[in-house]
Design a protein around this motif. Structure first.
Motif, PDB file in Angstrom:
ATOM      1  N   PHE A   6     -48.573 -68.315  42.835  1.00  0.00           N
ATOM      2  CA  PHE A   6     -47.406 -67.679  42.223  1.00  0.00           C
ATOM      3  C   PHE A   6     -47.839 -66.580  41.252  1.00  0.00           C
ATOM      4  N   TYR A  11     -45.692 -63.821  39.106  1.00  0.00           N
ATOM      5  CA  TYR A  11     -45.068 -64.760  38.176  1.00  0.00           C
ATOM      6  C   TYR A  11     -45.963 -64.978  36.955  1.00  0.00           C
ATOM      7  N   ARG A  67     -37.470 -68.999  36.707  1.00  0.00           N
ATOM      8  CA  ARG A  67     -36.894 -68.952  38.053  1.00  0.00           C
ATOM      9  C   ARG A  67     -37.423 -70.054  38.966  1.00  0.00           C
ATOM     10  N   VAL A  68     -38.615 -70.559  38.688  1.00  0.00           N
ATOM     11  CA  VAL A  68     -39.213 -71.615  39.521  1.00  0.00           C
ATOM     12  C   VAL A  68     -39.817 -72.664  38.610  1.00  0.00           C
ATOM     13  N   GLY A 123     -32.374 -70.134  40.802  1.00  0.00           N
ATOM     14  CA  GLY A 123     -33.696 -70.669  40.544  1.00  0.00           C
ATOM     15  C   GLY A 123     -34.047 -71.752  41.537  1.00  0.00           C
ATOM     16  N   SER A 124     -35.292 -72.190  41.473  1.00  0.00           N
ATOM     17  CA  SER A 124     -35.802 -73.238  42.366  1.00  0.00           C
ATOM     18  C   SER A 124     -36.464 -74.328  41.537  1.00  0.00           C
ATOM     19  N   TYR A 202     -44.717 -74.383  48.897  1.00  0.00           N
ATOM     20  CA  TYR A 202     -43.826 -74.139  47.766  1.00  0.00           C
ATOM     21  C   TYR A 202     -43.394 -72.674  47.720  1.00  0.00           C
ATOM     22  N   TRP A 203     -44.285 -71.774  48.041  1.00  0.00           N
ATOM     23  CA  TRP A 203     -43.922 -70.361  48.054  1.00  0.00           C
ATOM     24  C   TRP A 203     -42.862 -70.086  49.123  1.00  0.00           C
ATOM     25  N   THR A 206     -39.494 -71.229  47.951  1.00  0.00           N
ATOM     26  CA  THR A 206     -38.935 -70.284  46.988  1.00  0.00           C
ATOM     27  C   THR A 206     -38.297 -69.094  47.696  1.00  0.00           C
TER      28      THR A 206
END
Length: 226
Positions: A6, A11, A67-68, A123-124, A202-203, A206
């Motif tokens: 991330f 990020y 956001r995550v 968001g996640s 996970y990416w 998102t």
């Protein structure tokens, strides 16, 4: 691996954990690679400690949005049921359920008033789960109880906050992830999950748009028996 991926995609990374040396080391690695990261060590997995950490994150980056958020910790013991102690149960519940509740609460509060992004989400919020969340086994009564509670939490949040454009998902890890901690475990032929491959999952979550969100998925090596 997830923090590093991330970071490479722009990020800023806030790292929460009970081990100050570990979070500092990871933050330093990300920073030395050109990213931006900060450690937020917490003494205990309690509502108060986690709220304090989120307050510190907001002070560190007052103009940034969360956001995550990924709840990626776990706790449990593997014992015969009659050998399980009260402290074993408390530790598992505090880590897998109580702390997960606190982390989720602070994450959702931070996301709920944000504008929609390009994928139609505010968001996640992700949880790293385990096979024990789906079925218990011999010696896993404590771990399974904690992880099944976390799974139920994530499903409840997905149903409640999905309609408010917050994506909640749970990733079941069915096997050992190949880390320094797990290298001595198992035999040389024991199949293990690549941390980088887990991070990519996970990416990808998102990046899902709001027309097709995953709540739960499971990951395992191709040769894993299940």
């Amino acid at each position: 691996a997830t923090a590093r991926l991330f970071s490479k995609n722009g990020y800023r990374i806030a790292i929460l954990a009970r081990n100050p040396a570990h979070v500092q080391k990871l933050a330093d690695e990300i920073t030395s690679s050109g990213g931006e990261a900060a450690p937020f060590p917490i003494e205990k997995y309690t509502h108060e400690s986690i709220k304090s950490a989120f307050d510190a994150i907001k002070k560190c980056w007052p103009n940034d949005e969360i956001r995550v958020a990924l709840w990626n910790t776990t706790g449990g013991v593997w014992k015969s049921f009659l050998d399980v102690t009260d402290s074993d149960i408390r530790e598992s519940m505090e880590t897998n359920v109580i702390a997960a509740f606190a982390f989720a609460r602070e994450s959702i509060i931070a996301m709920k008033d944000l504008e929609l992004n390009e994928n139609g989400k505010k968001g996640s919020l992700f949880f790293t789960s385990a096979t024990a969340a789906l079925r218990g086994n011999v010696t896993s009564s404590v771990f399974a109880a904690g992880k099944s509670g976390q799974r139920a939490l994530s499903q409840s949040l997905a149903k409640e906050f999905g309609k408010e454009n917050i994506h909640v998902a749970s990733v079941v890890i069915d096997g050992m992830i190949d880390t320094d901690f797990t290298k001595p475990l198992g035999s040389p032929n024991t199949p293990k999950l690549s941390p980088d491959s887990v991070a990519k999952t996970y990416w990808n979550l998102t990046s899902q748009d709001s027309s097709a969100w995953t709540w739960e998925l499971d990951l395992r090596p191709s040769s894993e028996k299940w």
